[in-house]
Motif scaffolding. Structure first.
Motif, PDB file in Angstrom:
ATOM      1  N   LEU A 185       0.842  -1.193   0.000  1.00 55.46           N
ATOM      2  CA  LEU A 185       0.000   0.000   0.000  1.00 55.46           C
ATOM      3  C   LEU A 185       0.878   1.244   0.000  1.00 55.46           C
ATOM      4  O   LEU A 185       1.922   1.279   0.661  1.00 55.46           O
ATOM      5  CB  LEU A 185      -0.915   0.010   1.229  1.00 55.46           C
ATOM      6  N   THR A 186       0.437   2.245  -0.748  1.00 57.37           N
ATOM      7  CA  THR A 186       1.232   3.471  -0.892  1.00 57.37           C
ATOM      8  C   THR A 186       0.332   4.693  -0.721  1.00 57.37           C
ATOM      9  O   THR A 186      -0.824   4.681  -1.139  1.00 57.37           O
ATOM     10  CB  THR A 186       1.909   3.516  -2.279  1.00 57.37           C
ATOM     11  N   ILE A 187       0.870   5.723  -0.098  1.00 58.16           N
ATOM     12  CA  ILE A 187       0.140   6.981   0.089  1.00 58.16           C
ATOM     13  C   ILE A 187       0.544   7.970  -0.998  1.00 58.16           C
ATOM     14  O   ILE A 187       1.738   8.174  -1.268  1.00 58.16           O
ATOM     15  CB  ILE A 187       0.430   7.577   1.481  1.00 58.16           C
ATOM     16  N   PHE A 188      -0.471   8.586  -1.591  1.00 59.67           N
ATOM     17  CA  PHE A 188      -0.256   9.603  -2.616  1.00 59.67           C
ATOM     18  C   PHE A 188      -0.910  10.912  -2.168  1.00 59.67           C
ATOM     19  O   PHE A 188      -2.002  10.905  -1.587  1.00 59.67           O
ATOM     20  CB  PHE A 188      -0.856   9.175  -3.950  1.00 59.67           C
ATOM     21  N   LEU A 189      -0.248  12.020  -2.443  1.00 62.74           N
ATOM     22  CA  LEU A 189      -0.811  13.347  -2.201  1.00 62.74           C
ATOM     23  C   LEU A 189      -1.293  13.876  -3.546  1.00 62.74           C
ATOM     24  O   LEU A 189      -0.492  14.260  -4.405  1.00 62.74           O
ATOM     25  CB  LEU A 189       0.257  14.272  -1.592  1.00 62.74           C
ATOM     26  N   VAL A 190      -2.615  13.871  -3.737  1.00 58.57           N
ATOM     27  CA  VAL A 190      -3.190  14.078  -5.068  1.00 58.57           C
ATOM     28  C   VAL A 190      -4.075  15.330  -5.082  1.00 58.57           C
ATOM     29  O   VAL A 190      -4.988  15.450  -4.253  1.00 58.57           O
ATOM     30  CB  VAL A 190      -4.035  12.861  -5.495  1.00 58.57           C
ATOM     31  N   PRO A 191      -3.857  16.255  -6.026  1.00 58.96           N
ATOM     32  CA  PRO A 191      -4.760  17.402  -6.147  1.00 58.96           C
ATOM     33  C   PRO A 191      -6.128  16.960  -6.645  1.00 58.96           C
ATOM     34  O   PRO A 191      -6.226  16.151  -7.572  1.00 58.96           O
ATOM     35  CB  PRO A 191      -4.053  18.315  -7.155  1.00 58.96           C
ATOM     36  N   MET A 192      -7.184  17.466  -6.027  1.00 61.14           N
ATOM     37  CA  MET A 192      -8.533  17.025  -6.373  1.00 61.14           C
ATOM     38  C   MET A 192      -8.979  17.489  -7.758  1.00 61.14           C
ATOM     39  O   MET A 192      -9.958  16.978  -8.297  1.00 61.14           O
ATOM     40  CB  MET A 192      -9.516  17.521  -5.317  1.00 61.14           C
ATOM     41  N   GLU A 193      -8.261  18.438  -8.329  1.00 63.67           N
ATOM     42  CA  GLU A 193      -8.624  18.916  -9.670  1.00 63.67           C
ATOM     43  C   GLU A 193      -8.041  18.047 -10.771  1.00 63.67           C
ATOM     44  O   GLU A 193      -8.305  18.278 -11.957  1.00 63.67           O
ATOM     45  CB  GLU A 193      -8.124  20.355  -9.848  1.00 63.67           C
ATOM     46  N   ARG A 194      -7.282  17.024 -10.395  1.00 65.72           N
ATOM     47  CA  ARG A 194      -6.620  16.199 -11.400  1.00 65.72           C
ATOM     48  C   ARG A 194      -7.656  15.426 -12.227  1.00 65.72           C
ATOM     49  O   ARG A 194      -8.670  14.962 -11.713  1.00 65.72           O
ATOM     50  CB  ARG A 194      -5.636  15.241 -10.731  1.00 65.72           C
ATOM     51  N   THR A 195      -7.379  15.292 -13.508  1.00 61.39           N
ATOM     52  CA  THR A 195      -8.280  14.600 -14.437  1.00 61.39           C
ATOM     53  C   THR A 195      -8.530  13.163 -13.984  1.00 61.39           C
ATOM     54  O   THR A 195      -7.598  12.437 -13.620  1.00 61.39           O
ATOM     55  CB  THR A 195      -7.669  14.587 -15.852  1.00 61.39           C
ATOM     56  N   GLY A 196      -9.812  12.767 -13.990  1.00 57.94           N
ATOM     57  CA  GLY A 196     -10.192  11.408 -13.632  1.00 57.94           C
ATOM     58  C   GLY A 196     -10.809  11.282 -12.254  1.00 57.94           C
ATOM     59  O   GLY A 196     -11.243  10.190 -11.873  1.00 57.94           O
ATOM     60  N   ILE A 197     -10.898  12.390 -11.508  1.00 56.71           N
ATOM     61  CA  ILE A 197     -11.503  12.358 -10.166  1.00 56.71           C
ATOM     62  C   ILE A 197     -12.917  12.924 -10.238  1.00 56.71           C
ATOM     63  O   ILE A 197     -13.128  14.030 -10.730  1.00 56.71           O
ATOM     64  CB  ILE A 197     -10.668  13.158  -9.154  1.00 56.71           C
TER      65      ILE A 197
END
Length: 382
Positions: A185-197
């Motif tokens: 398992l890996t943690i990612f810090l992802v912007p919510m505006e990223r394509t596909g969300i």
């Protein structure tokens, strides 16, 4: 155990209460209502706290804090929860996202994420639970498929608080499979505006809420989005959950509502059944017990000796307090005729407390899982 906080803590508590009286409407019941003005109240108040160095009080000065003690930060936490959390969603960034980035993030991740949290300018959400992986989080199915130097993430998250308003997501996904489900398992810090969300709010019979479903469809992430070590995210998750569970000081709200009851009812207080007033007193004792358990866990955390059983014991106590106090307060309100402004305001606060208390024994890990954690800790020590 001596948890007396001293004169500085009392002065800080008085300062925070004065700020709430001046800047938060008396009928404020939280940032997440049908009225957008309530969220704006919280956002303004966060910025005010940040301007006065009170939002991230215990953070190191290099990251926007004031190097204060964990006990001073506890005063802030208690006063905010007692007054229906006028920080809105910021407690998540302050309590555990920021500290986790401090401990496990790269220098670039610290520079990018910590200053906006300390200024009260960014909202985070947590992408952990899934439809078939709630209490058994390690069974999650959201997968990150390798692509070039990065990954493509697909899957579904549920019960994601603040996802409609968050700018960033603290996302847990599976990057490989091993003999143990906790590995890979890996943690990612992802912007919510990223394509596909895609975010879909979850409506419920309890009224306005901040919970959502989040769907991820081939969301592109790269090495710079990884927090910590690839495949070793479970170690960070265990740490995060401990900070999250003790960081929610709902005992402070329970205590304030209970202590407000006699003045809200006025002369009608003396007409309450003796048995009900006895239960009310018992709830105040329960509040003190939950508070002392929280202080014990905070003391252990500050020394680096906290165990899953310690946080589980606190979580069991505070979630039961939430629900039991809500029942007592609801009965008290039902026995009175609250017709003046303060009485009706108290009645609305009790109703709000009751609604949110219904989910308390399943939020942040069900009470059954907390009992299992506590039992395992006790058995291991025996």
């Amino acid at each position: 155990m001596d948890f007396r906080m001293g004169d500085s803590a009392r002065a800080l508590r008085a300062q925070l209460r004065a700020m709430v009286r001046e800047h938060v409407p008396a009928d404020f019941l939280g940032a997440f209502t049908e009225d957008p003005a309530d969220l704006e109240v919280a956002q303004r108040f966060c910025r005010l706290l940040a301007d006065r160095g009170l939002l991230c009080l215990a953070w190191p000065a290099e990251f926007g804090g004031r190097d204060a003690s964990v006990w001073e930060q506890t005063v802030v936490r208690e006063e905010m929860w007692a007054h229906h959390e006028p920080r809105g969603a910021q407690y998540m960034g302050v309590n555990w996202v920021g500290p986790t980035v401090m401990r496990h993030g790269t220098p670039e991740q610290r520079r990018r994420h910590l200053p906006p949290i300390a200024r009260g300018e960014v909202i985070w959400c947590q992408g952990f639970s899934e439809p078939d992986a709630g209490s058994d989080l390690a069974s999650l199915r959201t997968a990150a498929r390798p692509e070039g130097e990065g990954w493509r993430i697909s899957g579904q998250k549920i019960w994601t608080s603040y996802a409609t308003m968050a700018q960033w997501c603290f996302l847990l996904a599976r990057t490989s499979r091993g003999a143990e489900k906790q590995h890979g398992l890996t943690i990612f810090l992802v912007p919510m505006e990223r394509t596909g969300i895609e975010v879909r709010p979850i409506r419920s019979m309890m009224g306005p809420h901040h919970l959502n479903e989040v769907f991820l469809d081939e969301v592109r992430v790269g090495p710079a989005d990884v927090l910590g070590t690839v495949d070793d995210g479970w170690k960070v998750v265990r740490e995060v959950l401990a900070f999250e569970r003790v960081g929610i000081a709902r005992y402070a709200r329970c205590e304030r509502l209970l202590q407000t009851a006699p003045s809200a009812l006025g002369d009608q207080w003396d007409t309450l059944p003796t048995e009900l007033r006895g239960r009310w007193a018992g709830m105040l004792v329960h509040c003190r017990r939950a508070r002392l358990l929280a202080y014990r866990v905070l003391s252990l955390q500050s020394r680096g000796t906290v165990s899953p059983g310690d946080t589980a014991a606190y979580r069991i106590a505070v979630t039961r307090l939430d629900q039991d106090s809500a029942e007592v307060l609801t009965e008290i309100v039902g026995h009175g005729r609250l017709t003046d402004v303060d009485g009706r305001r108290f009645q609305r606060a009790v109703q709000d407390h009751w609604r949110y208390a219904q989910a308390s024994t399943v939020a942040s890990g069900s009470i059954e899982m907390q009992r299992i954690l506590l039992a395992r800790t006790l058995l291991a020590a025996s």
